[in-house]
Design a protein around this motif. Structure first.
Motif, mmCIF file in Angstrom:
data_model
loop_
_atom_site.group_PDB
_atom_site.id
_atom_site.type_symbol
_atom_site.label_atom_id
_atom_site.label_comp_id
_atom_site.label_asym_id
_atom_site.label_seq_id
_atom_site.Cartn_x
_atom_site.Cartn_y
_atom_site.Cartn_z
ATOM 1 N N ALA A 102 0.796 -1.040 0.212
ATOM 2 C CA ALA A 102 0.101 -0.050 0.121
ATOM 3 C C ALA A 102 0.857 1.177 0.038
ATOM 4 O O ALA A 102 0.730 2.199 -0.641
ATOM 5 C CB ALA A 102 -0.807 0.027 1.205
ATOM 6 N N ALA A 142 1.919 1.586 -3.558
ATOM 7 C CA ALA A 142 0.887 2.187 -4.229
ATOM 8 C C ALA A 142 0.669 3.636 -4.078
ATOM 9 O O ALA A 142 0.494 4.409 -4.970
ATOM 10 C CB ALA A 142 -0.252 1.391 -3.996
ATOM 11 N N GLN A 198 1.197 6.582 -6.821
ATOM 12 C CA GLN A 198 -0.428 7.133 -7.041
ATOM 13 C C GLN A 198 -0.952 6.186 -8.117
ATOM 14 O O GLN A 198 -1.740 6.475 -9.048
ATOM 15 C CB GLN A 198 -0.246 8.304 -7.546
ATOM 16 N N VAL A 199 -1.009 5.097 -7.542
ATOM 17 C CA VAL A 199 -1.771 3.740 -8.191
ATOM 18 C C VAL A 199 -2.415 2.832 -7.287
ATOM 19 O O VAL A 199 -2.044 3.136 -5.672
ATOM 20 C CB VAL A 199 -0.922 2.935 -9.264
ATOM 21 N N SER A 200 -3.332 2.046 -7.650
ATOM 22 C CA SER A 200 -3.795 0.976 -6.571
ATOM 23 C C SER A 200 -2.813 -0.038 -6.337
ATOM 24 O O SER A 200 -2.187 -0.269 -7.143
ATOM 25 C CB SER A 200 -5.257 0.486 -7.455
ATOM 26 N N THR A 236 -2.408 -2.722 -9.072
ATOM 27 C CA THR A 236 -1.674 -2.174 -9.967
ATOM 28 C C THR A 236 -0.086 -2.376 -9.866
ATOM 29 O O THR A 236 0.658 -2.982 -10.555
ATOM 30 C CB THR A 236 -1.764 -0.765 -10.621
#
Length: 349
Positions: free
Chosen positions: A6, A9, A13-15, A18
């Motif tokens: 996390a 992520a 700046q992604v999930s 991803t």
């Protein structure tokens, strides 16, 4: 504090999904997104988390081979020789290992990212080829990653790269200083005193060491050097062509061009031909490495032959634990002067 998926992520700046896709390579991700995720992985030094950390001391059948430019025969020859040695008695699954060639493009950031990903994959071995970037901060970061790889059970070998103190990496550095000095001594023995030098990128150890060998030969012969007669560029033919054009504009009476590698030397020969100058009758040209095309050039290149195949093969055997490490963990790999048709005596001598 443990870095989590996390955290990566959020940094990229992604999930989290991803990030997982990028790291596992099991789903297509846009190139720009992938680069952003890999940079975040490297910035945060994300390796393993949760239950997977219990496997940190285990190693896989993966072997990472880092090169600056896989299209350059210098690196391709070494990578091929390393790969030829990674199977055999020490491997699993019938003696095979999976070799992954990591092409950094000469980017320090990509080099660090690949080392992080290889650590995450618990690579059995990592071989870094070619010169190192001369930047204290980057050097410290690489040394830290090599230490963590070794602590996790990964064998680390430097092929053609200077030794790194305070790491467990075995080093097989090329004798770039000695080879360059012998090359310039050869030209001096032919009566040359007005020598231009085409160097590689200024931030590389290979560039500095070869230039130091050239300077040592000039100093020993009492030959004064004009700073304008040394031009830096990339290790390719285009740089050799453009640098030679520059040398011809500032170096009156130039009788020889010393190129930092054979690709540069080819470009130098082309520029001299286009300027109406004959090699070696009017200007001698010498290279370094003895790449496969060097003996077929017209005229054939005088150069320093490095045993790229042998060095790569030895690095591969050491990486697989099938050859003892050299005493002190370092073994200097020497080149050999090969005199061919591109160098000759100064006219009138």
């Amino acid at each position: 504090m443990t870095v989590t998926l996390a955290d990566v992520a959020a940094r990229a700046q992604v999930s989290p999904a991803t990030v997982s896709r990028v790291l596992n390579g099991n789903y297509p991700v846009a190139a720009a997104t992938r680069e952003r995720v890999l940079k975040a992985v490297d910035d945060l030094d994300y390796v393993l988390n949760g239950p997977a950390s219990a496997l940190a001391a285990a190693t896989s059948d993966l072997v990472g081979i880092l090169v600056h430019d896989i299209a350059d025969p210098f690196f391709g020859i070494m990578a091929s020789a390393i790969q030829s040695e990674i199977g055999g008695p020490g491997g699993r699954a019938g003696g095979e290992r999976l070799a992954v060639v990591c092409n950094t493009g000469g980017s320090p950031e990509r080099e660090l990212t690949y080392l992080t990903l290889l650590q995450r994959q618990r690579a059995a071995a990592v071989v870094l080829t070619g010169g190192a970037v001369e930047d204290p901060e980057h050097g410290a970061a690489v040394a830290g990653k090599l230490r963590r790889l070794a602590e996790a059970g990964t064998r680390v070998v430097l092929c053609g790269r200077p030794a790194m103190p305070d790491t467990d990496a075995v080093a097989l550095p090329f004798d770039n200083r000695g080879g360059a000095r012998e090359l310039t001594d050869h030209l001096l023995s032919l009566g040359h005193r007005r020598l231009g030098y085409i160097a590689g990128p200024p931030d590389r150890t290979t560039t500095r060491h070869r230039l130091e060998g050239h300077h040592a030969a000039l100093d020993a012969a009492g030959v004064a050097e004009d700073a304008r007669w040394t031009v830096h560029g990339d290790y390719d033919r285009r740089s050799g062509y453009e640098a030679t054009r520059e040398l011809l504009s500032v170096a009156g009476g130039l009788t020889a061009v010393v190129a930092a590698n054979d690709s540069i030397a080819l470009g130098a020969c082309a520029a001299l031909r286009d300027a109406g100058l004959r090699v070696p009758e009017e200007v001698s040209v010498v290279g370094f490495d003895d790449l496969p095309f060097s003996g077929d050039a017209v005229p054939a290149l005088t150069t320093v032959a490095l045993p790229l195949t042998e060095a790569g093969a030895r690095a591969g055997r050491i990486a697989m634990g099938r050859e003892e490490t050299p005493g002190g963990g370092v073994a200097l790999v020497r080149g050999e002067l090969v005199v061919r048709g591109s160098s000759g005596r100064v006219r009138g001598r």
